[in-house]
Design a protein around this motif. Sequence first.
Motif, mmCIF file in Angstrom:
data_model
loop_
_atom_site.group_PDB
_atom_site.id
_atom_site.type_symbol
_atom_site.label_atom_id
_atom_site.label_comp_id
_atom_site.label_asym_id
_atom_site.label_seq_id
_atom_site.Cartn_x
_atom_site.Cartn_y
_atom_site.Cartn_z
ATOM 1 N N LEU A 152 44.376 37.670 58.716
ATOM 2 C CA LEU A 152 45.386 38.652 59.111
ATOM 3 C C LEU A 152 45.128 39.992 58.451
ATOM 4 N N HIS A 153 44.593 39.963 57.216
ATOM 5 C CA HIS A 153 44.288 41.206 56.526
ATOM 6 C C HIS A 153 42.895 41.710 56.844
ATOM 7 N N GLY A 154 42.246 41.074 57.805
ATOM 8 C CA GLY A 154 40.913 41.529 58.181
ATOM 9 C C GLY A 154 39.843 41.065 57.229
ATOM 10 N N ASN A 155 40.157 40.068 56.396
ATOM 11 C CA ASN A 155 39.201 39.578 55.423
ATOM 12 C C ASN A 155 38.590 38.274 55.926
ATOM 13 N N LEU A 156 37.303 38.318 56.252
ATOM 14 C CA LEU A 156 36.656 37.124 56.792
ATOM 15 C C LEU A 156 36.012 36.276 55.702
ATOM 16 N N GLY A 157 36.200 36.651 54.434
ATOM 17 C CA GLY A 157 35.644 35.871 53.332
ATOM 18 C C GLY A 157 34.231 36.305 52.978
ATOM 19 N N THR A 158 33.652 35.584 52.020
ATOM 20 C CA THR A 158 32.299 35.902 51.576
ATOM 21 C C THR A 158 31.363 34.770 51.956
ATOM 22 N N SER A 159 30.152 35.129 52.322
ATOM 23 C CA SER A 159 29.184 34.107 52.716
ATOM 24 C C SER A 159 28.736 33.310 51.513
ATOM 25 N N PHE A 160 28.473 32.004 51.694
ATOM 26 C CA PHE A 160 27.953 31.183 50.609
ATOM 27 C C PHE A 160 26.453 31.360 50.484
#
Lengths: 310, 348
Positions: free
Chosen positions: A71-79
Amino acid sequence: MTKYILKRIFYLFITLFIIASLTFFLMKMLPGTPFSNQNRMSPDQLKIVKAQYGLDQSVGVQYVRYMVGLLHGNLGTSFQFNNEPVTSLIGQRLAPSMQIGAQAMIVGTVLGILLGAVAAIRKNTWADTLATFVSILGLSIPSFVLAVLLQFYLAYKWRIFPVALWDNFQSSILPTLALAALPLGTVARFMRTEMVDVMSSDYIELAKSKGNSNWKVVTKHALRNSLIPVVTIIGPMAVSVMTGSMVVENIFSIPGIGEQFVKSITTNDYPTIMGLTIFYSFLLIIVYLIVDILYGLIDPRIRLGNGGKE
Amino acid sequence: MDKILEVKDLHVDFDTYNGVVHAIRGVNFHLNAGETLAIVGESGSGKSITVRSVLQLLASNATISKGEVLYHGDDLLQKSDKEMDKIRGNKISMIFQDPMTSLDPTMTIGKQVAEPLLIHNNVSKKDALKRTEEVLRLVGIPNPAARMNDYPHQFSGGQRQRIVIAIAIVDYPEILIADEPTTALDVTVQAQIIDLLKELQQKIGTSIIFITHDLGVVAGIADRVAVMYAGRFVEYGSVDDIFYNPQHPYTWGLLDSMPTLDTNEEARLNSIPGTPPNLLNPPKGDAFAPRNAYAMQIDEEEQPPFFKVSKNHFAATWLLHPDAPKVTPPAAILKRYEKFQKLGGNAK
């Protein structure tokens, strides 16, 4: 019209939400973990790493966390890819994929329309047979086979194009051709069938009876009416070009997102899988929306918003 | 009167999977300035092909194997497709049968009506649209200025036929070919369209070739009538000649199968027995002979020539040969002869 587009955008978010949820749980069902091949880590270290990425929590909690981030536009960090945020990862790799995808769609559709139209106008002549032959080849040869053939002849034997390189426009020609074959074949087949039908319709006869030259009958009346069903298949075609590009990018070593998508699945790189799935879904929904708007532009009977009648 | 169109010995063949079909086998007719000529006949008799040959709007497997189409003495069959483009929609235009499918669904009707003007005249788009508006008003489309921007699906069947007519007359053609323009419409709308055509003919002074299989419609619009059967004309003359002094047994059959005010409600309508001949192998003699109760030996062997009945009335039947035995036509036809005498003609 504006109301219609706003409505479609609202549906877009609902669709994306459903896709994101489904992918999330499906992905969690994949065997293995992102770190299953990191043998050198002790169980304690593994625990720390897992905690760092939130993987020690229950799936439900992970899901809620992910969705809030989304929702905040944060798709996370790649492993896997140097711990980069997924958004910047997609951003960097987007351009080449989009370029050959769009080029293939444009080349395939335009040439397909021309080929189909020529076949229909010169029905039952050698031109028709040739056009049909070409479009069946385009339909039946998989893009990766064509890619390798093009690479072998045009790049390796005759040295016209680079084998596998990504720098200037010239290097994008072979992958574009490999990917364009399918849309070209599909569009040509559709166009021919439809245009043969249109050319024998009453309004074409009336157009001719007005004193239009044959050329004008085709360009002013036949072409537009034949395009209506062709627009329908642009959506599904976009899907096949996208999936086709994953393999073709690999063959021509193009640093695109297709290649990355395949790698992220084999390594259980959860955030990247999620990010790319959502991105691809978004792209497809947009393509379908454009197709629906195009429909209304080409065919007045399907004008959107007011149900056709004033 | 001036003959503006004359068709001489027209033959049209169709190349089909089963062989060559001789669809038109020697048709002769002419059209006078300002008149309405009706061509009647059953489905498949070759009416549409005859008039389409005039504009050379035939299917790709058709060939005009013989004949002349003289427009002001100029043979149209010798002209190239490009030269014909200058005549189509300009000098000679056509109204089609089915208004539901004759209009381009993706073009506004204003543009469709203006098209012949822009093709044939050196006019600006603005002037063409102005003229279009006038013509749409003339054919009875209400509020034409606004409706010009609408698409065909926004009009009813009757209105669409009015638009098709507007396209045909917008460039004031000398000859208007109407190919069953009322067949696809319901009866009340049919009458309106016929009235409209008559009114337009008076206003712009065009000649009309009207094709139909409905004799009732013919009586309402035509000056002269030609009856067609199996790719040939069998009888032609004025409306009165054909309706009240018919000579060919096929014309008798057609008139006899049409209900009139005297038709008994209980009685069944008459019909002509049998079916038209297969034109893959046209018969040697009169094509109508197998269905003709009055047929003689010679009908099987030789095609009858046209016999003159009166100045403008001709019929191709051996019954008119001086040596032929006298036959009595069906009772309904005799009644028509009585009416003809009252009209002042000399019935046989």
